[in-house]
Scaffold this motif. Structure first.
Motif, short mmCIF file in Angstrom:
data_model
loop_
_atom_site.label_atom_id
_atom_site.label_comp_id
_atom_site.label_asym_id
_atom_site.label_seq_id
_atom_site.Cartn_x
_atom_site.Cartn_y
_atom_site.Cartn_z
N TRP A 103 8.77 22.36 98.50
CA TRP A 103 9.43 21.33 99.29
C TRP A 103 9.60 21.86 100.71
O TRP A 103 9.65 23.08 100.91
CB TRP A 103 10.78 20.93 98.69
CG TRP A 103 11.72 22.08 98.47
CD1 TRP A 103 11.90 22.79 97.31
CD2 TRP A 103 12.59 22.68 99.44
NE1 TRP A 103 12.82 23.79 97.50
CE2 TRP A 103 13.26 23.74 98.81
CE3 TRP A 103 12.87 22.42 100.77
CZ2 TRP A 103 14.19 24.55 99.46
CZ3 TRP A 103 13.80 23.22 101.44
CH2 TRP A 103 14.45 24.27 100.76
N HIS A 104 9.65 20.97 101.66
CA HIS A 104 9.85 21.40 103.05
C HIS A 104 10.33 20.24 103.91
O HIS A 104 10.13 19.08 103.55
CB HIS A 104 8.56 22.00 103.61
CG HIS A 104 7.38 21.07 103.62
ND1 HIS A 104 7.15 20.15 104.63
CD2 HIS A 104 6.36 20.91 102.74
CE1 HIS A 104 6.03 19.49 104.37
NE2 HIS A 104 5.52 19.92 103.21
N ALA A 105 10.95 20.58 105.03
CA ALA A 105 11.35 19.55 105.98
C ALA A 105 10.09 18.85 106.47
O ALA A 105 9.04 19.48 106.66
CB ALA A 105 12.12 20.15 107.15
N LEU A 420 -2.93 14.99 101.00
CA LEU A 420 -2.64 13.58 100.74
C LEU A 420 -1.37 13.51 99.92
O LEU A 420 -1.30 14.06 98.81
CB LEU A 420 -3.81 12.91 99.99
CG LEU A 420 -3.59 11.44 99.61
CD1 LEU A 420 -3.33 10.56 100.83
CD2 LEU A 420 -4.77 10.89 98.82
N HIS A 421 -0.37 12.84 100.44
CA HIS A 421 0.88 12.68 99.71
C HIS A 421 0.65 11.80 98.47
O HIS A 421 -0.16 10.87 98.49
CB HIS A 421 1.92 11.99 100.58
CG HIS A 421 2.50 12.86 101.67
ND1 HIS A 421 3.81 12.79 102.06
CD2 HIS A 421 1.94 13.82 102.43
CE1 HIS A 421 4.04 13.67 103.03
NE2 HIS A 421 2.91 14.30 103.28
N GLY A 422 1.39 12.11 97.40
CA GLY A 422 1.46 11.21 96.26
C GLY A 422 0.25 11.17 95.33
O GLY A 422 0.21 10.37 94.40
N PHE A 475 -1.79 11.22 105.10
CA PHE A 475 -2.92 12.13 104.85
C PHE A 475 -3.07 12.90 106.16
O PHE A 475 -3.40 12.31 107.19
CB PHE A 475 -4.17 11.33 104.53
CG PHE A 475 -5.42 12.15 104.30
CD1 PHE A 475 -5.47 13.14 103.32
CD2 PHE A 475 -6.58 11.92 105.05
CE1 PHE A 475 -6.63 13.87 103.09
CE2 PHE A 475 -7.74 12.64 104.83
CZ PHE A 475 -7.77 13.63 103.84
N HIS A 476 -2.72 14.19 106.13
CA HIS A 476 -2.63 14.89 107.41
C HIS A 476 -3.01 16.35 107.29
O HIS A 476 -2.99 16.93 106.19
CB HIS A 476 -1.20 14.79 107.98
CG HIS A 476 -0.15 15.47 107.14
ND1 HIS A 476 0.18 16.79 107.29
CD2 HIS A 476 0.65 14.99 106.15
CE1 HIS A 476 1.14 17.10 106.43
NE2 HIS A 476 1.44 16.03 105.71
N CYS A 477 -3.32 16.92 108.42
CA CYS A 477 -3.54 18.35 108.48
C CYS A 477 -2.20 19.04 108.32
O CYS A 477 -1.22 18.68 108.97
CB CYS A 477 -4.16 18.74 109.81
SG CYS A 477 -4.43 20.52 109.92
N HIS A 478 -2.14 20.04 107.42
CA HIS A 478 -0.86 20.70 107.17
C HIS A 478 -0.59 21.86 108.14
O HIS A 478 0.45 22.52 108.05
CB HIS A 478 -0.76 21.17 105.72
CG HIS A 478 0.62 21.02 105.15
ND1 HIS A 478 1.70 21.73 105.63
CD2 HIS A 478 1.10 20.21 104.18
CE1 HIS A 478 2.78 21.38 104.94
NE2 HIS A 478 2.46 20.45 104.07
N ILE A 479 -1.50 22.10 109.06
CA ILE A 479 -1.21 23.07 110.11
C ILE A 479 -0.18 22.41 111.01
O ILE A 479 -0.45 21.35 111.59
CB ILE A 479 -2.49 23.46 110.86
CG1 ILE A 479 -3.38 24.30 109.93
CG2 ILE A 479 -2.18 24.20 112.16
CD1 ILE A 479 -4.71 24.71 110.52
CU1 C2O Z 1 3.61 19.42 102.68
CU2 C2O Z 1 3.10 15.85 104.60
O1 C2O Z 1 3.38 17.60 103.63
#
Ligand code: C2O
Length: 514
Positions: A103-105, A420-422, A475-479
């Motif tokens: 989990w994260h902000a 991708l969330h979910g 759906f995003h880059c996690h950097i």
């Molecule tokens: Cu680890 Cu948009 O999330």
């Protein structure tokens, strides 16, 4: 099923994870934050009180949130941030998934400053139950001595010329050693109290036991090569999906990804290095203070207690030609599932471009660079049946329950971990260059499934997922700097269900008017 209840308070606190003091944002004063542990079917209830001066939101990375998209915790997407001084209670069930999550902000860049923690779901359906005795969590992260708002504003200014801030250190479970005499005066000066004897993390092993090491890259930029001297890693899980065991010595892990590996404590009673080698290829600048070889220790019961070890890296010539690295092609899901045929295709081109007036390098997906909407969540808009979204919100609407093929072309010189969330996605194709239908090879036979996929440099990736989970899914880059630079698209799944079936709690909507 049980209800797992947690009470969290988020506040700023000055701590020194590697010996150098800096203000961080912490949950209940802990870094990394508290572990959430539950069984499949349980309900997770987390009351979050925000004692920060900015709004926050907590995302449960990898949780499907089936029917509870509004509990996903994506700031600006599924909720407005929890205002300073207020509380919000996340409440969701975990019906049909298990494994290693975190989990994260998910508001501004707050997680880079410490709002992160592990989330582990157990299940009697786990494929490798009984093949290990103990669970060990190993969170890796790159680490910065400067608070993230300063890093982000530098990155999103012409001064950076698109170069991401280079880490000052790396941490394993929130700890590492740092040589204070190298305190970087170069890029981001700090003048904080610093002790050069901060301890590294030590993991205690009982000889003869089998450990399930849950490796989480909870960092914001760097990918790592993970290994444990003298010990073979038997990989059994990737991002919550059980794998057929595969024995390797090193595991590459990008931001947001997780792996589990079973390790046998079958070596001589001694101390051994755990290594997380940061991949320097992604750094445009050099940071002379950075020791990219991040370490922790395995300590066998009976060995002297030590902060160092004499063991050799698997990549060392002491093990000629023995080092076996995990490659994506070695990973075969334990529960065999072929990718369903695609019903529709969505093509996403991602790139960095300097097309704004300020000539700042921003991340684009199909010519849209995401900018979070200050007081709005796109989900609430969809819930009202409003589908005219702001120009900064690239939203792909998926109206039917069907299989979506996502083609992502990466026109950038860096590799990008896209989440991708979910959902878990089938990774059916990867290769160099742009995807060419009918020519670029695909594999639909029991392909890797996971939730965070590395898009390779100047390459294509083809993913499939079943669009059966209503909601607004990023759906995003996690950097993290790339997310701040707008590298994100949203999928509006099954808008009719979002409009008609979603009963979004009033207290969640109220936060948008705070
Ligand atoms: Cu680890 Cu948009 O999330």
């Amino acid at each position: 099923p049980t209800t797992r209840t947690y009470e969290w308070t988020i506040s700023q606190k000055t701590i020194a994870p590697d010996g150098l003091e800096r203000p961080m944002l912490l949950v209940n004063g802990m870094f990394p934050g508290p572990l959430i542990e539950a069984n499949t079917g349980d309900r997770i209830v987390v009351k979050v009180t925000n004692n920060l001066t900015n709004g926050t939101a907590i995302h449960w990375h990898g949780m499907f949130q089936n029917g509870t998209n509004w509990m996903d915790g994506s700031g600006g997407v599924t909720q407005c941030p929890i205002p300073p001084g207020q509380s919000f209670t996340y409440n969701f069930t975990v019906p049909n998934q298990w494994g290693t999550y975190w989990w994260h902000a998910h508001a501004a860049s707050q997680y880079v400053d410490g709002i992160v923690g592990p989330l582990v779901i157990h299940s009697p359906k786990e494929a490798h139950l009984g093949h290990y005795d103990e669970d060990v969590i190993v969170m890796l992260s790159d680490y910065y001595h400067t608070p993230s708002p300063t890093l982000v504003s530098w990155y999103l200014s012409p001064a950076s010329d698109g170069s991401e801030p280079v880490p000052d250190n790396g941490l394993i479970n929130g700890r590492n050693f740092f040589n204070c005499t190298l305190d970087p005066q170069a890029l981001f000066p700090t003048h904080a109290p610093c002790q050069s004897n901060a301890p590294r993390s030590v993991f205690d092993f009982q000889p003869g036991l089998r450990y399930r090491i849950r490796i989480i890259n909870a960092g914001s930029f760097a990918d790592f090569q993970f290994s444990m001297d003298n010990h073979t890693l038997s990989v059994i899980e990737a991002d919550g999906v059980d794998m057929q065991p595969v024995d390797v010595h090193r595991i590459p892990i990008h931001v947001g990804q997780r792996y589990s590996a079973i390790v046998q404590a079958n070596q001589k009673v001694d101390n051994y290095w755990i290594r997380a080698q940061m991949n320097l290829n992604c750094f445009n600048e050099e940071n002379p203070a950075l020791d990219a070889s991040v370490k922790a220790l395995v300590h066998y019961a009976g060995a002297p207690v030590s902060q160092t070890a004499k063991s050799f890296d698997w990549a060392d010539e002491a093990w000629p030609g023995r080092c076996l690295d995990l490659e994506a092609s070695m990973l075969k899901p334990f529960v065999v599932r072929d990718a369903p045929p695609a019903d529709i295709q969505v093509i996403l081109d991602m790139s960095f471009q300097k097309i704004t007036k300020k000539r700042v390098s921003l991340g684009y997906v199909n010519e849209t660079s995401w900018v979070p909407l200050k007081k709005a969540a796109t989900l609430f808009q969809a819930n009202k049946g409003n589908t005219k979204f702001a120009a900064t919100q690239f939203i792909v609407t998926l109206n039917q329950t069907q299989t979506v093929e996502l083609v992502v072309n990466n026109y950038d010189e860096g590799s990008h971990p896209f989440h991708l969330h979910g959902h878990q996605v089938y990774v059916v194709g990867e290769g160099k260059g742009r995807y060419i239908p009918g020519e670029s090879p695909l594999n639909t036979i029991n392909p890797l499934r996971r939730d965070t996929v590395t898009l390779q440099t100047f390459g294509y990736t083809v993913l499939r997922f079943v669009n059966d989970n209503p909601g607004m899914w990023p759906f995003h880059c996690h950097i993290n700097p790339h997310l701040d630079a707008g590298l994100m698209v949203q999928f509006l799944s099954l808008p009719t269900a979002v409009k008609q079936a979603f009963k979004i709690p009033a207290e969640l909507k109220k936060m948008c008017s705070a």
